[in-house]
Design an enzyme around this catalytic site. Structure first.
Site, PDB file in Angstrom:
ATOM      1  N   GLY A   1       0.633  -0.944   0.189  1.00  0.00           N
ATOM      2  CA  GLY A   1       0.573   0.089  -0.408  1.00  0.00           C
ATOM      3  C   GLY A   1       0.736   1.246   0.138  1.00  0.00           C
TER       4      GLY A   1
ATOM      5  CG  ASP B   1      -1.221  -2.675   8.889  1.00  0.00           C
ATOM      6  OD1 ASP B   1      -2.366  -2.867   8.793  1.00  0.00           O
ATOM      7  OD2 ASP B   1      -0.505  -2.334   7.634  1.00  0.00           O
TER       8      ASP B   1
ATOM      9  CG  ASP C   1       5.241  -3.236   6.431  1.00  0.00           C
ATOM     10  OD1 ASP C   1       4.959  -1.396   6.764  1.00  0.00           O
ATOM     11  OD2 ASP C   1       3.387  -3.410   6.279  1.00  0.00           O
TER      12      ASP C   1
END
Length: 522
Positions: free
Chosen positions: A50, A163, A181
């Site tokens: 994303g 996330d 991430d």
């Protein structure tokens, strides 16, 4: 929005093109083969998320493979995203843990900022779930333990991931789970108003209710995301998914998870997942406790119980090991015979048939002499003398004769014997060593002019060696002449993959190839 222009010829190009269709100018500085920041050689474009793209590259300074993560052009000019991107480096560099993907450096190359990170050879849990389907409980427990340890490392450095999801968890070839991430992570301390006014950030399927309401994310928010991840790995789908992102968020706030979907799991693991999906953060498990104590679930005070999340504690394992050691020592201490005499020749046992006097082997003499000098407290390999009255009672051996038995050089004549009498031997004879089976089958010994090759391919392939078809994997070890050979792997979804290998006479080599990572799709 107008189409981007080629910087060389100023003609429009399609978004994502690496080379200008008109003048063949290179549009993407991260094209395969390009050298970036005078240090990294781009090898392959792995994928796009994303926020940016991920490449596999070779670091000419560290002399190892690394992963490079860049921001998409639409984000690289946004100061807010650049701040968050730099925060990812600052936060992630604090953490050094085997279950956390390590971040090396932050670089800005020709206006494109990127991170260099540890290269993890494996696949994401999202890709693994799509390829193999719902995962068994044993694998879920591996994920639970590894991610719990990784989250503790993050939290101890003041970081909330925010996330956590299967796409951000890597399953390595060695079966280790790594968390990666940190683009959406925020510091627990010093965030101030920025954290409370940043809005909803993250994937709708994995957001905790308090994040949806715009409240500050805490460690219990990561625990909720871990529960969603485990639910999805166990069932093949997330617990909440609507027709739109807004509907998905509303399900998190109002609907309970489907407990019947977890009916195939054990009670302990099912309880762990359901407790992690509690709407109220204080009702979720507290995973911050020390490893020796084991994480526990604080249930509602009205229930007044605490349920352990992980199984046996470290102190229980230590106590069990100590108990086994004491029992083993006591057993062998009870079975140890008295210290042997200094004589290397034992008194022969009377037998109803002529029995030759056998001299003790050198090993027995050596053991006997060693025993006469200093006898150890426990000797598990000592064998009690056949003259022991307890052994005579068991084997029904007649007592020793008062008359010495002369040496017999002739072959003994067979005769009736009640039970086989123990062979006369020295005072001590070392017991045969314990045989431990080799986990790798020995197979047929190779001739000096032959070599063996084991080919392992993920997912599978048709194997050709020097143009000769050997069959579909999995294959038994291929017996080949030593020297150089060309191995070709064919799969309908990939272009033929070739590799030259060198085999040595009398040795076994192994070729492991993951076509999804190393081959080119058709």
């Amino acid at each position: 929005m107008s189409a981007p222009l080629c910087p060389a010829c100023q003609r429009p190009v399609a978004p994502g093109d690496a080379v200008c269709f008109h003048c063949r100018a290179v549009l993407d500085p991260f094209t395969s083969g390009a050298r970036v920041a005078d240090r990294y050689v781009i090898e392959e474009n792995i994928g796009q998320g994303g926020m940016g793209r991920v490449y596999r590259a070779y670091d000419e300074v560290l002399h190892e493979k690394v992963a490079i993560k860049t921001l998409l052009p639409e984000f690289s000019t946004d100061p807010g995203f650049l701040i968050r991107f730099r925060d990812e480096v600052r936060l992630a560099r604090r953490v050094a843990h085997p279950n956390v993907c390590r971040v090396h450096d932050y670089v800005d190359h020709e206006g494109t900022p990127f991170l260099s990170m540890e290269w993890v050879d494996g696949e994401t849990l999202a890709a693994r779930l799509k390829r193999l389907g719902a995962r068994p409980e044993a694998e879920l427990r591996v994920v639970l333990s590894a991610v719990t340890e990784a989250l503790r490392a993050l939290w101890s450095n003041g970081i909330v991931h925010r996330d956590l999801k299967p796409a951000n968890l890597m399953w390595t070839r060695a079966g280790r789970v790594k968390v990666m991430d940190f683009g959406l992570a925020r510091a627990l301390l010093g965030a101030g108003e920025r954290d409370r006014t940043s809005g909803v950030v993250g994937s709708p399927e994995y957001l905790a209710p308090e994040q949806i309401r715009g409240e500050t994310a805490t460690e219990r928010s990561d625990t909720y995301a871990l529960g969603v991840t485990l639910f999805e790995l166990a069932t093949g789908r997330p617990p909440y998914r609507g027709d739109s992102p807004a509907q998905t968020l509303m399900k998190h706030l109002s609907e309970p998870p489907d407990a019947m979907a977890l009916a195939g799991l054990s009670e302990a693991l099912r309880s762990t997942i359901l407790q992690s999906l509690e709407k109220r953060p204080e009702a979720r498990p507290d995973l911050r406790e020390a490893v020796s104590e084991g994480p526990r679930i604080d249930k509602d005070p009205r229930q007044g119980t605490r349920v352990s999340l992980l199984g046996r504690r470290t102190w229980a394992l230590s106590a069990a090991g100590l108990a086994i050691l004491l029992v083993t020592t006591a057993y062998f201490g009870f079975m140890t015979p008295p210290a042997p005499s200094a004589s290397p020749t034992a008194t022969p046992i009377a037998s109803p048939m002529p029995t030759p006097v056998v001299s003790p082997p050198p090993a027995a003499i050596h053991a006997d002499r060693a025993g006469s000098e200093s006898a150890p407290a426990v000797k598990p390999t000592d064998v009690p003398s056949p003259a022991d009255p307890s052994l005579r009672a068991i084997h029904k051996v007649p007592p020793p004769s008062a008359t010495p038995i002369p040496h017999v050089a002739t072959t003994p004549t067979p005769g009736p014997v009640e039970s086989p009498a123990p062979e006369p031997r020295g005072a001590t004879t070392p017991a045969p060593p314990l045989l431990v089976s080799d986990p790798t089958p020995a197979g047929t010994p190779l001739a000096p002019a032959e070599a063996r090759l084991v080919v392992v391919v993920t997912p599978w392939a048709e194997v050709f060696v020097d143009g000769d078809r050997k069959g579909l994997t999995p294959l038994p070890a291929l017996v080949l002449p030593p020297g150089s050979h060309v191995v070709e792997l064919r799969h309908p979804d990939f272009r033929p993959f070739r590799r030259t290998i060198e085999l040595k006479a009398g040795e076994q080599s192994r070729l492991s190839v993951n076509l999804r990572l190393e081959a080119i799709r058709r």
